[in-house]
Design a protein around this motif. Structure first.
Motif, PDB file in Angstrom:
ATOM      1  N   UNK B 382      -6.150   5.165 -19.746  1.00  0.00           N
ATOM      2  CA  UNK B 382      -6.242   3.726 -20.010  1.00  0.00           C
ATOM      3  C   UNK B 382      -4.902   3.139 -20.405  1.00  0.00           C
ATOM      4  N   UNK B 383      -3.866   3.968 -20.473  1.00  0.00           N
ATOM      5  CA  UNK B 383      -2.592   3.445 -20.964  1.00  0.00           C
ATOM      6  C   UNK B 383      -1.870   2.573 -19.933  1.00  0.00           C
ATOM      7  N   UNK B 384      -2.024   2.880 -18.647  1.00  0.00           N
ATOM      8  CA  UNK B 384      -1.281   2.161 -17.615  1.00  0.00           C
ATOM      9  C   UNK B 384      -1.469   0.651 -17.710  1.00  0.00           C
ATOM     10  N   UNK B 385      -2.680   0.228 -18.030  1.00  0.00           N
ATOM     11  CA  UNK B 385      -2.939  -1.214 -18.138  1.00  0.00           C
ATOM     12  C   UNK B 385      -2.077  -1.818 -19.241  1.00  0.00           C
ATOM     13  N   UNK B 386      -1.861  -1.065 -20.310  1.00  0.00           N
ATOM     14  CA  UNK B 386      -1.010  -1.568 -21.409  1.00  0.00           C
ATOM     15  C   UNK B 386       0.447  -1.642 -20.971  1.00  0.00           C
ATOM     16  N   UNK B 387       0.850  -0.657 -20.182  1.00  0.00           N
ATOM     17  CA  UNK B 387       2.232  -0.665 -19.697  1.00  0.00           C
ATOM     18  C   UNK B 387       2.472  -1.922 -18.862  1.00  0.00           C
ATOM     19  N   UNK B 388       1.527  -2.232 -17.980  1.00  0.00           N
ATOM     20  CA  UNK B 388       1.657  -3.437 -17.163  1.00  0.00           C
ATOM     21  C   UNK B 388       1.670  -4.664 -18.058  1.00  0.00           C
ATOM     22  N   UNK B 389       0.855  -4.630 -19.096  1.00  0.00           N
ATOM     23  CA  UNK B 389       0.749  -5.763 -20.011  1.00  0.00           C
ATOM     24  C   UNK B 389       2.072  -6.042 -20.710  1.00  0.00           C
ATOM     25  N   UNK B 390       2.694  -5.010 -21.289  1.00  0.00           N
ATOM     26  CA  UNK B 390       3.926  -5.274 -22.048  1.00  0.00           C
ATOM     27  C   UNK B 390       5.109  -5.584 -21.130  1.00  0.00           C
ATOM     28  N   UNK B 391       5.048  -5.090 -19.879  1.00  0.00           N
ATOM     29  CA  UNK B 391       6.186  -5.314 -18.993  1.00  0.00           C
ATOM     30  C   UNK B 391       6.083  -6.634 -18.233  1.00  0.00           C
ATOM     31  N   UNK B 392       4.927  -7.269 -18.315  1.00  0.00           N
ATOM     32  CA  UNK B 392       4.676  -8.468 -17.520  1.00  0.00           C
ATOM     33  C   UNK B 392       5.769  -9.524 -17.675  1.00  0.00           C
ATOM     34  N   UNK B 400       8.394 -10.297 -10.015  1.00  0.00           N
ATOM     35  CA  UNK B 400       7.470  -9.191  -9.773  1.00  0.00           C
ATOM     36  C   UNK B 400       6.476  -9.095 -10.929  1.00  0.00           C
ATOM     37  N   UNK B 401       5.289  -8.561 -10.678  1.00  0.00           N
ATOM     38  CA  UNK B 401       4.316  -8.401 -11.757  1.00  0.00           C
ATOM     39  C   UNK B 401       4.649  -7.202 -12.648  1.00  0.00           C
ATOM     40  N   UNK B 402       4.094  -7.179 -13.846  1.00  0.00           N
ATOM     41  CA  UNK B 402       4.332  -6.087 -14.787  1.00  0.00           C
ATOM     42  C   UNK B 402       3.963  -4.735 -14.205  1.00  0.00           C
ATOM     43  N   UNK B 403       2.977  -4.753 -13.305  1.00  0.00           N
ATOM     44  CA  UNK B 403       2.518  -3.487 -12.724  1.00  0.00           C
ATOM     45  C   UNK B 403       3.582  -2.828 -11.863  1.00  0.00           C
ATOM     46  N   UNK B 404       4.619  -3.584 -11.477  1.00  0.00           N
ATOM     47  CA  UNK B 404       5.664  -3.013 -10.625  1.00  0.00           C
ATOM     48  C   UNK B 404       6.556  -2.069 -11.415  1.00  0.00           C
ATOM     49  N   UNK B 405       6.420  -2.076 -12.727  1.00  0.00           N
ATOM     50  CA  UNK B 405       7.364  -1.304 -13.520  1.00  0.00           C
ATOM     51  C   UNK B 405       7.174   0.195 -13.381  1.00  0.00           C
ATOM     52  N   UNK B 406       5.945   0.627 -13.371  1.00  0.00           N
ATOM     53  CA  UNK B 406       5.707   2.076 -13.268  1.00  0.00           C
ATOM     54  C   UNK B 406       6.206   2.634 -11.932  1.00  0.00           C
TER      55      UNK B 406
END
Ligand SMILES: Nc1nc2c(ncn2[C@@H]2O[C@H](COP(=O)(O)OP(=O)(O)OP(=O)(O)O)[C@@H](O)[C@H]2O)c(=O)[nH]1
Ligand SMILES: [Mg+2]
Lengths: 107, 732
Positions: B382-392, B400-406
């Motif tokens: 469940x952590x990936x969603x948080x990563x996208x959230x903080x990088x947004x 680019x969206x936060x999800x692009x960071x990973x």
């Protein structure tokens, strides 16, 4: 028609307490209107942010965290600006009127 | 509404098909994170394979299982929030359910996976799926987690409300799986009624948003059948207090990623060495097996032809290429050609082309697997969603969206897992831009090249050499962000689609699922990228081997056919004179390479690369590393007369390179040339596996070629500026 509705809205008694979600800080609110359309708005609505639904603001900011139907969702400010909410206490009494208003575009 | 309208028709065709003996198709449907994949793994075990629908690649896992004497095919569909299909994955799920995929009817039955710990949200989708009126059984999954959280659910009542069978199961513990199988068997034997209820009864009002109506229905049902303690979700909320905080969350994310990277590089080290050595040994064995003397043509030709044909059968099978007349003729033609090769050439083909090519890809497999493993663990927890959230917020600056960071972080190990990880980005345009810019980030295959240039520039000072690395990494990052920004302003215009993301509860990930996912993704990589790479490496081998240097080469007569070649051979000889006499075997390799197509191309490109400060031998290196950039090191070693093993002794390689002189007597590897070469390798594409994966993920070669084109252009122009600037300051 759409123009008239937008112009009149602030003067409707049930809309006085309506604020954009983006500038609401904390607590329980009820969503009264989601403006706009397109995939982003559908994405928001299908997560449970749509008219008449209760929302809890867990954390304000950009992006913000809401609690909807028992799950937490992150929403960016840009979308939150399209959502209009009112405090939960006021929502109950005005709900029917609000629904009617949204449907017909007049009082 | 629309779905219900068209379904009766589709349904009839399905029952008609049922008359013939065909394997029934059952689809697992449900919200993201409801446990579909876990349940799929439970039901099918290891008998799964990844299938692929036409268009943009969406991997669907399919597996066979036997149910009371009947074979059936289980499909693990991507997670859905509604049938609106707002991402390519959802689109595939939707079209599968509605039977819109060509050549495939509607599934014979559906297993609707519902997360028992998030009933209200999951029942919202359930209402939409049940309205399709397909034979359905509800798997009330995560029942163990619901028990642990003191959630009590009246299953009988739920079945009444949904008017379809409900089986409580746990994909984690295996509880209820047998009941589920039995229920599926009964469903397929048509012993159970189909759902009939309209689930969005108008009690809540039939106006406005259809989602609101479904949510209200779902909440009413949930209230009626489940008791959920107030403390539910407290733990997740408490952790999120920190992990979604703009400061702590970002710090936590960055340190986690650093940790993952450290693990990737340290864990991958041993298997990479082993693979490298293994292929080296394999090459030696193969070399010994192939006869050196004259061979009996009657035996040799059919034997080699059959071997080559066998190779094609295997390759086609792995890559899923079907045998049409065209692919058949291609295979037979190549096999015939290979069987005509003299034994020496055949040996070189096997050792350098095939074994070398395959080994060159497989060394990166450990890194790729480890990366997939960690990504899968992080996703499941469940952590990936948080990563996208903080990088947004940060990522939105470049569009680019936060999800692009990973994906971007993954690309620092290898662009391929990065590109595959870009699937988390729902919006197609955002995903495409991310895929296009990812190869600009410094992957581990560039490191040998950086190391060589750093040693050339600052061999005496480790600090300054480290600066070369920092500079190269930074250049890659800046180029990536700038290109993304530029693409979002021009070709793929538009802001990043604003974030709406579910923050699922934290869960302990399952090791078994992670391992299965790794095997799955790795096999996709090997089968798809591997076959193309093999073809290309054989092609490049041919470029570097033909035409053959005639016997007694170097004599004027031998090289007289092509004007530039005499000069090439003389120059090569000149280089030889500077070397100790013991290296004659290596000089022959050098002359052969200079004489080959690759060598000629190097000369041909001389005017093009001249403004970058490259001489024709560097050009040969650039050309030969077209498929894989790390190859340039060994090519340069051969080109400068050191033999193929030289890169292992970096000192000698760097020493030799430093000594090289241009015809006018000035050194080849000046500071300006080194900087320009470094820039070129930071920015140029030069990785065919990546292009193959881009093609796969975008569904067309168009984007691969675009990627190749813009990166080459970028590399060329920036290197040009770097070289000319450095030269103007007197570093040439
Ligand atoms: N405790 C418990 N955890 C489960 C169960 N089933 C799945 N999980 C966990 O839930 C998480 C998500 O499971 P997945 O199987 O990946 O879910 P999915 O539905 O395939 O998710 P998407 O592919 O993203 O749609 C993982 O961490 C699983 O380990 C279960 O029955 N009990
Ligand atoms: Mg899944």
């Amino acid at each position: 028609m759409a123009f008239r509705v937008r112009l009149l809205h602030p003067f409707e008694p049930e809309n006085i307490n309506m604020t954009p979600l983006s500038s609401t800080s904390q607590g329980m609110v009820v969503c009264s209107r989601v403006e706009g359309e397109g995939p982003e708005i559908t994405r928001l609505k299908r997560m449970g942010v749509c008219s008449g639904r209760p929302l809890e603001i867990v954390r304000a900011g950009d992006p913000m965290i809401l609690c909807v139907a028992g799950t937490r969702i992150g929403v960016s400010q840009k979308l939150a600006r399209a959502v209009f909410v009112k405090p939960a206490e006021l929502a109950g009494a005005n709900r029917d009127a609000d629904d009617g208003d949204r449907k017909n575009g007049q009082p | 509404m629309t779905a219900a309208d068209i379904l009766p028709v589709l349904h009839d065709s399905r029952s008609a098909n049922n008359g013939a003996l065909k394997t029934a198709v059952v689809a697992l449907v449900g919200n993201p994170n409801a446990g579909k994949t876990s349940l799929f793994n439970r039901l099918t075990g290891l008998r799964a394979k990844t299938a692929n629908y036409p268009g943009i690649t969406v991997d669907l896992r399919k597996g066979r299982m036997r149910l009371s004497g009947r074979d059936l095919e289980l499909i693990d569909l991507p997670g859905l929030y509604s049938l609106d299909a707002l991402s390519p994955e959802e689109h595939v799920a939707r079209s599968t359910l509605l039977g819109e995929i060509e050549g495939r009817a509607v599934p014979d039955a559906i297993v609707l996976v519902v997360d028992a710990t998030h009933l209200a949200r999951n029942l919202t989708l359930a209402s939409e799926i049940l309205d399709l009126r397909l034979p359905t059984v509800v798997a009330l999954n995560l029942i163990d987690a619901a028990d642990a959280a003191d959630i009590t659910i009246d299953v009988g009542q739920l079945a009444m409300e949904l008017s379809c069978p409900v089986v409580p199961v746990s994909a984690r513990t295996g509880q209820g799986i047998d009941d589920l199988r039995e229920m599926m068997a009964r469903l397929l034997a048509e012993q159970l009624p189909k759902p009939t209820v309209e689930h969005t009864s108008c009690t809540a009002g039939c106006h406005g948003c259809t989602f609101a109506a479904r949510y209200e229905w779902a909440e009413r049902v949930t209230e009626g059948i489940a008791q959920i303690p107030h403390t539910h979700g407290r733990r997740t909320a408490a952790i999120d207090q920190y992990l979604t905080n703009p400061i702590w969350g970002t710090l936590a994310f960055l340190s986690l990623m650093l940790g993952v990277f450290y693990l990737i590089f340290s864990l991958a080290d041993v298997p990479m060495t082993l693979i490298d050595e293994g292929f080296g040994r394999l090459a030696t064995v193969a070399e010994g097996l192939i006869p050196t003397g004259p061979v009996n043509g009657l035996l040799w030709v059919p034997a080699v032809g059959a071997l080559a044909m066998g190779f094609f059968v295997l390759g086609y099978r792995l890559a899923g290429i079907s045998w049409t007349w065209r692919s058949g003729v291609a295979a037979a033609g190549v096999a015939a050609l290979v069987s005509m090769l003299p034994a020496d050439d055949f040996r070189s083909l096997v050792v350098n082309g095939v074994i070398g090519g395959v080994g060159g890809i497989l060394v990166f497999l450990p890194q790729i697997c480890i990366l997939f493993f960690f990504i899968c663990l992080l996703e499941d927890s469940g952590y990936m969603a948080r990563a996208a959230f903080v990088m947004e917020r940060l990522m939105r600056v470049v569009g680019l969206p936060g999800k692009a960071f990973v994906p971007m972080l993954s690309a620092h190990a290898c662009a391929i897992p990065g590109i595959m990880a870009a699937r988390v980005i729902e919006d197609w345009r955002d995903r495409l831009v991310t895929i296009l810019v990812l190869p600009l980030l410094t992957c581990s295959a560039r490191l040998p090249v950086y190391a060589m240039i750093a040693a050339l520039l600052f061999g005496d000072s480790p600090q300054k050499a480290a600066l070369v690395f920092v500079g190269a990494y930074s250049l890659g990052i800046v180029a990536t962000l700038a290109t993304a920004f530029a693409l979002k302003k021009s070709l793929l215009r538009g802001d990043a689609v604003p974030l709406v993301i579910e923050l699922p509860p934290y869960r302990l990930p399952s090791l078994r699922n992670a391992l299965l996912t790794v095997v799955d993704r790795a096999s996709v990589f090997v089968r798809n990228a591997g076959t193309i790479i093999l073809l290309i490496s054989v092609g490049l081998w041919a470029l570097a081997s033909y035409p053959k240097l005639p016997e007694g080469a170097g004599s004027p007569g031998a090289a007289s056919d092509v004007a530039g070649l005499a000069a090439a051979a003389t120059e090569a000889k000149q280089a030889r004179i500077e070397q100790p006499a013991a290296w004659t075997g290596q000089t022959r390799a050098q002359e052969a390479l200079a004489y080959s197509f690759a060598g000629r191309l190097g000369r041909l490109f001389e005017p093009i690369f001249e403004p970058l400060g490259f001489d024709w031998r560097i050009n040969v290196g650039v050309i030969s590393s077209f498929a894989a950039r790390e190859v340039v090191v060994s090519t340069l070693a051969i080109m400068y007369g050191m033999g193929e093993d030289a890169p292992d002794q970096q000192e000698t390689l760097v020493e030799t390179l430093r000594r090289q002189k241009r015809p006018d007597g000035s050194p080849v590897f000046t500071t300006a040339t080194c900087l320009s070469l470094l820039t070129f390798y930071v920015l140029a594409m030069q990785c065919l596996p990546t292009q193959a994966v881009t093609r796969r993920e975008t569904g067309s070669w168009k984007w691969s070629f675009f990627q190749l084109g813009y990166m080459t252009l970028l590399a060329y122009s920036v290197s040009f500026v770097v070289y000319q600037t450095a030269a103007a300051f007197g570093y040439a």
